[in-house]
Design an enzyme around this catalytic site. Structure first.
Site, short mmCIF file in Angstrom:
data_model
loop_
_atom_site.label_atom_id
_atom_site.label_comp_id
_atom_site.label_asym_id
_atom_site.label_seq_id
_atom_site.Cartn_x
_atom_site.Cartn_y
_atom_site.Cartn_z
N ASP A 48 34.23 23.67 4.77
CA ASP A 48 35.69 22.61 5.03
C ASP A 48 36.50 23.75 5.60
O ASP A 48 36.65 25.10 5.48
CB ASP A 48 35.97 22.17 3.97
CG ASP A 48 37.30 21.26 4.09
OD1 ASP A 48 37.54 20.39 5.05
OD2 ASP A 48 38.31 21.62 3.22
N CYS B 154 11.63 34.73 -30.44
CA CYS B 154 10.42 34.48 -29.55
C CYS B 154 10.62 33.56 -28.65
O CYS B 154 10.95 32.34 -28.88
CB CYS B 154 9.14 33.97 -30.61
SG CYS B 154 7.73 33.59 -29.71
N ASP C 132 35.62 16.11 0.08
CA ASP C 132 34.31 17.09 0.47
C ASP C 132 33.33 16.72 -0.75
O ASP C 132 32.16 17.17 -0.56
CB ASP C 132 34.97 18.47 0.19
CG ASP C 132 35.74 19.01 1.34
OD1 ASP C 132 35.38 18.29 2.25
OD2 ASP C 132 36.70 19.81 1.03
N ASP D 99 37.07 22.03 -0.77
CA ASP D 99 37.79 21.85 -1.96
C ASP D 99 38.54 20.62 -2.12
O ASP D 99 39.10 20.37 -3.31
CB ASP D 99 39.12 22.97 -1.50
CG ASP D 99 39.71 22.48 -0.51
OD1 ASP D 99 39.60 21.86 0.36
OD2 ASP D 99 41.32 22.56 -0.89
N CYS E 249 7.89 30.59 -28.33
CA CYS E 249 8.23 29.66 -29.46
C CYS E 249 9.32 28.89 -29.50
O CYS E 249 9.35 27.60 -29.57
CB CYS E 249 8.33 30.49 -30.84
SG CYS E 249 7.08 31.60 -31.33
#
Length: 694
Positions: free
Chosen positions: A401, A12, A595, A591, A15
């Protein structure tokens, strides 16, 4: 500390959210997170005994879901669900109901045979209703009055009081069948989603005292020798020391083509050894492998919810009490103005009562997003939260980039322009200055130098992000980096086009080295497809204007910015976010270590899988195979997921609303009301499963 519990038997969704909310309010608990798909409750608590917390959690769970078993995650062993007993019980109940129905409608409506029909109805009702009644009474004792079992029991008892024996039995039977189908559908969904991300190796064959022994991957130290046979998952990152094979990397990267590997080649944990037995020297502990981080990320992804999920959670909190109140009013108020026909209006109120459970609404959203996250994972896109998955479909601009993202990042020295020194001396000086760096440009210079380094010649080295390195070589200060870096130190350079590493020694300019890079094959296609979808593309790079312009023209990118520092990239990303229309998102793909700040600044920050650890840790999503084309997969999956979630919400709300209106008008019966509850839940779960087939 974090404590994890498996709530076995929890089907559920409404719940599940109540359990999470109750656990979070508990004394000394600072946070609680519920992963409904994995049946996992995570509780963060301070200054509390582990056994005491377990008892407290168990009490909370039992008050809301008496039949759910609480198990510490470390003690849990998943068992295959067995529905044989439920099917037999329902079959017997259905046969008895059918017998009673046939006797009542086609044989006799009075006398002994009619009593036999009522007995058949009674036994059928008890077979299904006894479990519902016990669960309902347990919940009532815990003052949980608005649970599904209590509402269903009240509705059926009401029907019996009104003399609707057949309908009461049929509703209880239909409800039990629906609950069974719901449980099967939810478990099937769980298995399907978990199968997509179940890349975790279960064991490793470790060479110990001349023999191979089977141990858990967590027990293998770095530098150990392990053996992997054909058909087995590679349990840890390492380098092959003997043998050769083909490796299926699809679990990590989404790529279906196997990769041939032999001695001295690196292999990754979570990939599949296809054809031959190999021995591998491990290079990382299991907790440091990509597959471990991937599994941890996907497991926690459900904690980061979308606005839709948060809205449905809040909506469900008020929906049930409101509908129950309306049911009471419907049973009491209209009869006062329609000749005191309480029986008719009580029946209509009971229909309202059955519809009041919001489980279909609550389950429809997280199940959809988790299926989407699982699908993205299978395609080599690791998404760290459903909120980020939702945002991909709303991309208004993508900022890239350049180096290592749109280009291969595999640099090589193409030209050298010495100034007052020989080419060999320029290269040697730059190589020593860059010898401690793992930046792609530094590696290319080290590779070109190709000689062994005398470590005594380099006495200090400082890498300055976005600028270059400051080192002391043979007792002289050496600067290597971009033109801005040298200018800041009072050194004028002879500018060159392209990606250029400028060098100075002892405060004097000694020349520059031109570094070449190539575009990734998928980059041009990715940019073209984004533009076709009216998504703006922007390239951010620290390279020179000439190098940036050449790459931008070859890519067909909309806009580019060159000569940038990390802070510049972050500022441009912030400006881009502000310029987008309402509801649009700015996505950044990068990467490198430089960055990380801009990845954190973007609405969705994406790191390439082979990038710096800091970028991957900061990122909201990771492209596991370093191809920018995977961004298109993420956007496609996001759109499909958002569509299915919207379908689920509209369908669940729509059906409930229609049945409620029809119930008020006296057109819909209890059967329709049960369908609006469990039937809609099953359909929403099955609809979510469509994501896994796309």
């Amino acid at each position: 500390m974090e404590y994890k519990y498996i709530l076995d038997g929890l089907d559920c969704a409404n719940c599940a959210e109540k359990i999470r909310a109750a656990a979070e309010k508990s004394d000394r608990v600072t946070a609680a997170a519920m992963n409904f798909v994995r049946k996992e409750l995570t509780v963060t608590a301070d200054r509390i005994d582990e056994d005491e917390l377990f008892e407290r959690v168990e009490k909370i769970v039992k008050s809301l879901e008496p039949d759910v078993e609480v198990i510490r995650k470390k003690d849990y062993t998943e068992q295959k669900a067995d529905y044989k007993g439920d099917i037999i019980k329902l079959s017997v109940s259905a046969v008895l109901f059918a017998a009673g129905f046939i006797i009542e409608h086609f044989v006799a409506q009075e006398g002994a045979l009619y009593i036999a029909a009522l007995v058949c109805y009674l036994i059928s009702f008890v077979i299904n209703g006894i479990e519902v009644a016990v669960t309902a009474f347990k919940a009532i004792i815990q003052r949980n009055f608005f649970n599904e079992n209590t509402l269903m029991l009240v509705a059926c008892i009401g029907a019996i009081i009104l003399g609707e024996y057949e309908e009461a039995v049929a509703v209880m039977l239909f409800y039990s069948v629906g609950e069974l189908f719901q449980s099967i559908a939810v478990n099937r969904s769980r298995r399907s989603i978990n199968a997509l991300i179940k890349t975790r190796p279960e064991s490793a064959e470790l060479l110990r005292d001349g023999e191979y022994v089977t141990v858990a991957p967590e027990e293998v130290p770095v530098g150990s020798i392990i053996r992997i046979k054909a058909g087995e998952k590679i349990p840890l990152d390492g380098v092959i020391v003997s043998g050769s094979t083909s490796v299926d990397t699809s679990a990590l990267t989404g790529e279906s083509m196997p990769r041939d590997v032999a001695e001295d080649d690196a292999v990754k944990a979570g990939t599949l050894n296809i054809s031959g037995t190999v021995t591998v020297k491990t290079t990382a502990e299991f907790a440091d492998t990509a597959v471990y981080k991937m599994l941890e990320t996907v497991e926690r992804a459900a904690e980061k919810k979308t606005k839709t999920e948060n809205f449905i959670t809040v909506f469900a909190r008020y929906y049930t009490p409101a509908v129950v109140a309306m049911a009471v009013l419907l049973a009491v108020i209209p009869p006062l103005f329609t000749g005191f026909d309480f029986a008719t209006w009580v029946q209509r109120g009971l229909i309202f009562l059955v519809i009041s459970c919001p489980c279909a609404l609550v389950i429809s959203v997280p199940m959809g997003y988790f299926a989407g996250i699982g699908k993205a994972s299978s395609r080599g896109v690791l998404v760290k939260g459903s909120n980020y998955l939702e945002a991909f479909a709303k991309a208004g601009a993508v900022l890239f980039d350049k180096t290592g993202t749109l280009t291969e990042g595999k640099f090589h020295v193409s030209k050298m322009y010495p100034h007052g020194v020989s080419e060999a001396e320029l290269l040697e000086t730059a190589a020593y200055a860059e010898s401690s760096s793992n930046h792609p440009i530094a590696v290319s210079v080290q590779t070109e130098y190709s000689k062994a380094f005398d470590n005594t010649r380099l006495t200090s080295c400082e890498e300055i992000a976005g600028k270059g390195v400051r080192a002391v070589v043979d007792g002289e200060e050496v600067l290597c980096g971009n033109a801005k870096f040298l200018a800041e130190n009072g050194i004028e350079c002879e500018p060159q086009d392209g990606t250029v590493l400028y060098a100075a020694r002892g405060g004097k300019y000694i020349g520059c080295i031109v570094i070449a890079d190539t575009l990734k094959p998928a980059a041009v296609k990715t940019i073209a497809e984004l533009k076709r979808r009216k998504i703006k593309t922007i390239m951010l790079t620290g390279d020179s204007e000439a190098a940036a312009k050449a790459a931008a023209e070859e890519l067909g990118i909309d806009e580019y910015h060159s000569g940038l520092m990390p802070d510049d990239k972050r500022d441009i990303t912030e400006q881009t976010k502000a310029s987008l229309g309402k509801g649009k998102r700015a996505i950044f793909v990068g990467d490198g270590i430089n960055d990380a700040p801009v990845i954190a600044q973007a609405d969705v920050g994406i790191a390439m899988g082979a990038g710096a650890d800091s970028a991957i840790e900061t990122a909201d999503a990771v492209l596991m195979n370093d191809s920018p084309e995977k961004l298109l997969d993420a956007i496609n999956i996001s759109r499909a997921t958002n569509n299915i979630v919207l379908q689920n919400v509209i369908f669940a709300l729509g059906v409930k609303l229609v049945i409620q209106v029809l119930g008020v008008l006296g057109i819909a019966n209890m059967w329709a009301a049960v369908f609006a509850d469990v039937g809609v839940t099953v359909i929403a779960v099955l609809n979510s499963l469509r994501l896994l087939k796309k």
